[in-house]
Design an enzyme around this catalytic site. Structure first.
Site, PDB file in Angstrom:
ATOM      1  N   CYS A 276      -1.725   6.329  -1.008  1.00  0.00           N
ATOM      2  CA  CYS A 276      -2.085   7.662  -0.552  1.00  0.00           C
ATOM      3  C   CYS A 276      -1.113   8.046   0.548  1.00  0.00           C
ATOM      4  O   CYS A 276       0.036   7.662   0.522  1.00  0.00           O
ATOM      5  CB  CYS A 276      -3.545   7.741  -0.128  1.00  0.00           C
ATOM      6  SG  CYS A 276      -3.969   6.711   1.268  1.00  0.00           S
ATOM      7  N   SER A 277      -1.597   8.772   1.512  1.00  0.00           N
ATOM      8  CA  SER A 277      -0.690   9.266   2.546  1.00  0.00           C
ATOM      9  C   SER A 277      -0.196   8.160   3.475  1.00  0.00           C
ATOM     10  O   SER A 277       0.534   8.424   4.414  1.00  0.00           O
ATOM     11  CB  SER A 277      -1.389  10.330   3.377  1.00  0.00           C
ATOM     12  OG  SER A 277      -1.858  11.336   2.527  1.00  0.00           O
ATOM     13  N   CYS A 278      -0.623   6.909   3.217  1.00  0.00           N
ATOM     14  CA  CYS A 278      -0.255   5.832   4.129  1.00  0.00           C
ATOM     15  C   CYS A 278       1.202   5.424   4.003  1.00  0.00           C
ATOM     16  O   CYS A 278       1.722   4.690   4.824  1.00  0.00           O
ATOM     17  CB  CYS A 278      -1.136   4.613   3.881  1.00  0.00           C
ATOM     18  SG  CYS A 278      -0.916   3.898   2.244  1.00  0.00           S
TER      19      CYS A 278
ATOM     20  N   CYS B  49       0.816  -1.217   0.000  1.00  0.00           N
ATOM     21  CA  CYS B  49       0.000   0.000   0.000  1.00  0.00           C
ATOM     22  C   CYS B  49       0.844   1.259   0.000  1.00  0.00           C
ATOM     23  O   CYS B  49       1.475   1.620   0.975  1.00  0.00           O
ATOM     24  CB  CYS B  49      -0.979   0.092   1.164  1.00  0.00           C
ATOM     25  SG  CYS B  49      -2.228   1.327   0.800  1.00  0.00           S
TER      26      CYS B  49
END
Lengths: 206, 125
Positions: free
Chosen positions: A110-112, A107
């Site tokens: 996104c901001s992860c 993952c």
């Protein structure tokens, strides 16, 4: 075996990321930029974005058992004590590779993704096929990257969520007894901190 | 686009965070913002001296508004400069930039975590 629960069910982009995406979309629609050309520029700098921070964290953990203990207990807090990382997000969880267990993170969408310590995610890593295969067939994905683990080593796949990001603490390479943190940091690759690679071997060309 | 163009940019523009080999970035979006400026320069939208002066004004404006100017915010100013120049050159108005920003926010909201975030016509309110 995978840890694939999503407590947070939607994606998240920072204010700055939203503005950057807005600009990129408009410029692409108007024909000023091509996304592929932008990617090419960014890829040219992928090693210039952040990963030295992660390498220093790993090198310290290899050298300092107290730091390692603190790091595994509370990644965010331990990393912030090093002072050179300005922001690591709310929950950085550090997972340790051992002969019994190899960790791998998925993952990056996104901001992860903890780019503050890992640097830029590789392009292949963002691809949907990698994500789904990493969960279903981690050993096969690792083999594609030339990473072969003993059959008895369990592979644990960690899927980042919006709240929790992961950093893999790779095993310290053999033959590095007495090395300084600086020397050790140079062995730590981005992929080794994602779990899709190993640290460099001492003496091998970097 | 190559490293030479990037080096030329880092020479022409004061303050670009860099090491011996060229620019360094603290976050992926910084590299994206850098790459967009490089591309627009190559397309002839502005010269580097024009860019440098617009960036300098933006930094001055931010400092007057209390920016600590520690270097950590360099690319924030860079992004604001991009937005200003894109508007000034008639590529996209500030209102359009806001509309797209909101649309991306909407797209992120409706996208399940872990799936690629894609902009759809329905994201524009």
């Amino acid at each position: 075996m995978s840890d694939h629960d999503h407590r947070h069910d939607h994606s998240d982009l920072s204010e700055t990321e939203l503005r950057v995406r807005a600009l990129e979309t408009i410029l692409t629609e108007k024909g000023y930029v091509e996304p592929a050309a932008l990617d090419a520029i960014i890829q040219a700098y992928e090693t210039k974005i952040g990963p030295h921070n992660g390498a220093q964290v790993v090198a310290r953990a290899w050298s300092d058992p107290a730091f390692k203990k603190a790091l595994l207990e509370d990644g965010t807090k331990a990393v912030s004590t090093l002072g050179h990382v300005s922001r690591v997000g709310d929950h950085l969880v550090v997972v340790e590779n051992t002969p019994q267990r190899h960790n791998m993170v998925v993952c990056t969408l996104c901001s992860c993704y903890p780019w503050e310590v890992l640097g830029l995610p590789p392009v292949w890593y963002k691809a949907a096929p990698y994500r789904s295969r990493a969960v279903k067939d981690p050993r096969g994905v690792l083999a594609d990257f030339g990473v072969t683990l003993p059959q008895e080593t369990e592979i644990r796949v960690w899927d980042s969520t919006a709240e929790t990001r992961f950093l893999v603490l790779p095993m310290r390479p053999k033959g590095t007894e007495g090395w300084s943190e600086q020397q050790l940091a140079e062995l730590v690759t981005r992929d080794s901190m994602i779990g899709t690679g190993f640290p460099r071997t001492p003496g091998a060309p970097s | 686009m190559d490293a030479a163009a990037a080096r030329e940019a880092t020479k022409a523009i004061p303050g670009v965070p860099r090491d011996d080999e060229g620019p360094v970035f603290r976050a992926p979006w910084e590299a994206q913002a850098f790459a967009m400026a490089l591309t627009l320069h190559e397309r002839g939208l502005f010269t580097w001296s024009e860019w440098a002066s617009a960036l300098a004004s933006e930094i001055k404006r931010a400092q007057a508004a209390g920016d600590p100017d520690t270097g950590e915010t360099y690319y924030r100013h860079w992004l604001a400069t991009l937005e200003n120049l894109v508007a000034a050159k008639g590529v996209a108005s500030t209102a359009t930039l806001h509309r797209y920003r909101d649309a991306w926010d909407h797209a992120a909201e409706r996208t399940p975590h872990g799936a690629p975030i894609e902009l759809m016509p329905g994201d524009f309110g």
